[in-house]
Design an enzyme around this catalytic site. Structure first.
Site, short mmCIF file in Angstrom:
data_model
loop_
_atom_site.label_atom_id
_atom_site.label_comp_id
_atom_site.label_asym_id
_atom_site.label_seq_id
_atom_site.Cartn_x
_atom_site.Cartn_y
_atom_site.Cartn_z
N LYS A 127 0.82 -1.22 0.00
CA LYS A 127 0.00 0.00 0.00
C LYS A 127 0.86 1.27 0.00
O LYS A 127 2.06 1.22 0.19
CB LYS A 127 -0.94 -0.02 1.21
CG LYS A 127 -1.96 -1.16 1.15
CD LYS A 127 -2.87 -1.04 -0.06
CE LYS A 127 -4.06 -1.97 -0.02
NZ LYS A 127 -3.81 -3.31 -0.60
C1 LIG Z 1 -9.88 -2.64 -1.44
C2 LIG Z 1 -9.26 -3.36 -0.28
N1 LIG Z 1 -9.97 -3.51 0.85
C3 LIG Z 1 -9.46 -4.12 1.91
C4 LIG Z 1 -8.19 -4.65 1.90
C5 LIG Z 1 -7.68 -5.35 3.09
O1 LIG Z 1 -6.56 -4.71 3.61
P1 LIG Z 1 -5.61 -5.45 4.64
O2 LIG Z 1 -4.72 -6.36 3.89
O3 LIG Z 1 -4.87 -4.32 5.31
O4 LIG Z 1 -6.49 -6.17 5.60
C6 LIG Z 1 -7.41 -4.52 0.76
C7 LIG Z 1 -6.06 -5.07 0.72
O5 LIG Z 1 -5.46 -5.39 -0.26
C8 LIG Z 1 -7.96 -3.86 -0.36
O6 LIG Z 1 -7.23 -3.71 -1.49
#
Ligand SMILES: Cc1ncc(COP(=O)(O)O)c(C=O)c1O
Length: 394
Positions: free
Chosen positions: A191
């Site tokens: 990210k």
């Molecule tokens: C659109 C979206 N929502 C939620 C998430 C979940 O994030 P995390 O990996 O920090 O739980 C991601 C992760 O890739 C994502 O791209």
């Protein structure tokens, strides 16, 4: 075909730019012997609140965006079995968080150009059981928040913004994540700001964030830093059956310095984005829609569409060829209803969300990390131009 040596190093998709400051801070954290939730998490919350023009009581650090989404839904006090409308063009975490919170996900198709949830499709998906909307600012491009908030007000719905791609995103001068009741950010390794794994919840209403903080740590009324600090032992009380979603100081040690460079990294990604836009203008691939007026795109993903009928190569063959060229790519995303679990549980058929289905079958994300130097970007451009011929003159 242009010869690109297969001995070149593999360009890892989404590899983060880690600098000495993060490394030094992690070492300092380890030397301090306080690895869990403590002063560095408080620092990251403070810095994130400043970046979002919020107060520290309006933010809560957690250990992932998935956790942020889950805890936000729990903190919003939505009754289980309620329906939550979200997009089929997202990571499975958005939908799984709804399911984990005991609610029913309902999908509304995306706009074919922006790839964001279509407000009209939201309106069409509303039933008497709808209680919330979970828009995702796809790739860092803001959703149509004026229209979405209008629908939410009309039907008295909670709005939880999935801002996993959208740390730098603004819409009509306002930060993504500050329109709805909750905004959920990701600090996953790929990210725009990373802590390895991590996330942040923001909320306009401080009482929502206070509830989210308690739910994110077992439902305990005090966290360890306040129990074991030098102010004397403090008892805690368990006031809810919460979760184990707290961020560690070790993670925050990375994030503090990542966040300090968020704008510099954004500028670098913008440069790379613009180079790709220029370099591929004459190819028959579809490029991302230009950012809308009065918005700021976070440039998290650069997605191209490979339509076999015009590119002469299928999307999956293209992915393999890029791999042969030692260039890592991503797919964001095969539409959610393509996955067997959701088909079996909810009877979903991808055809019902035709835009998301088509985009998901054609999309490829190119490397966009600020870690890429100009030579890396040249390599990606040469690689793609070697695989896709120019547009036929019309
Ligand atoms: C659109 C979206 N929502 C939620 C998430 C979940 O994030 P995390 O990996 O920090 O739980 C991601 C992760 O890739 C994502 O791209």
């Amino acid at each position: 075909m242009t010869d690109i040596s297969s001995t070149e190093p593999f360009l890892v998709f989404g590899s983060p730019l880690i600098e000495q400051a993060e490394i030094d801070e992690v070492i300092a954290c380890m030397r301090s012997s306080w690895l869990g939730t403590g002063p560095r998490v408080a620092q990251l919350e403070h810095d994130f609140a400043v970046y979002q023009s919020m107060t520290q009581n309006q933010v809560a650090a957690v250990n992932s965006c998935t956790a942020a989404l889950h805890v936000s839904m729990a903190a919003a006090g939505i009754e289980s079995t309620a329906e939550v409308i979200t997009t089929p063009m997202t990571f499975c975490a958005s939908v799984n968080a709804i399911i984990h919170a005991g609610m029913v996900p309902v999908l509304a198709d995306v706009d074919p150009l922006t790839q964001n949830i279509d407000p009209q499709a939201i309106e069409n998906a509303i039933t008497p059981r709808t209680r919330a909307i979970l828009p995702v600012h796809f790739a860092g491009r803001p959703c149509e928040m004026d229209a979405i908030m209008k629908i939410a007000r009309k039907h008295d719905l909670v709005v939880i913004e999935d801002c996993a791609h959208a740390i730098e995103t603004t819409y009509h001068g306002r930060k993504a994540g500050t329109f709805g009741d909750f905004g959920c950010f990701s600090f996953y390794a790929t990210k725009n700001v990373t802590t390895g794994e991590g996330g942040m919840i923001v909320g306009r209403d401080e009482s929502n964030i206070a509830r989210a903080k308690v739910l994110a740590l077992h439902g305990m009324s005090k966290d360890a830093w306040h129990r074991f600090g030098d102010q004397g032992y403090k008892h805690y009380q368990v006031v809810a059956a919460g979760f184990k979603y707290n961020m560690m100081d070790l993670q925050a040690a990375i994030g503090i310095h990542q966040l300090a460079r968020v704008e510099r990294n954004w500028q670098r990604r913008e440069q790379i984005w613009n180079r790709y836009m220029d370099a591929f203008a004459d190819l028959p691939i579809r490029l991302p829609a230009p950012p809308a007026p009065e918005t700021r795109h976070a440039y998290h993903l650069f997605t191209i569409m490979i339509d076999e009928s015009v590119c002469g190569i299928s999307r999956d063959a293209f992915l393999n060829k890029m791999n042969d060229l030692r260039i890592g790519t991503g797919v964001h995303y095969l539409a959610v209803p393509e996955h067997p679990y959701y088909q079996q549980r909810f009877g979903w058929n991808p055809e019902h969300w035709a835009n998301a289905m088509r985009l998901g079958r054609q999309t490829v994300s190119l490397p966009l990390s600020p870690k890429l130097d100009d030579g890396d970007v040249d390599r990606v451009i040469r690689g793609i131009r070697s695989l896709i011929g120019k547009k036929e003159p019309t």
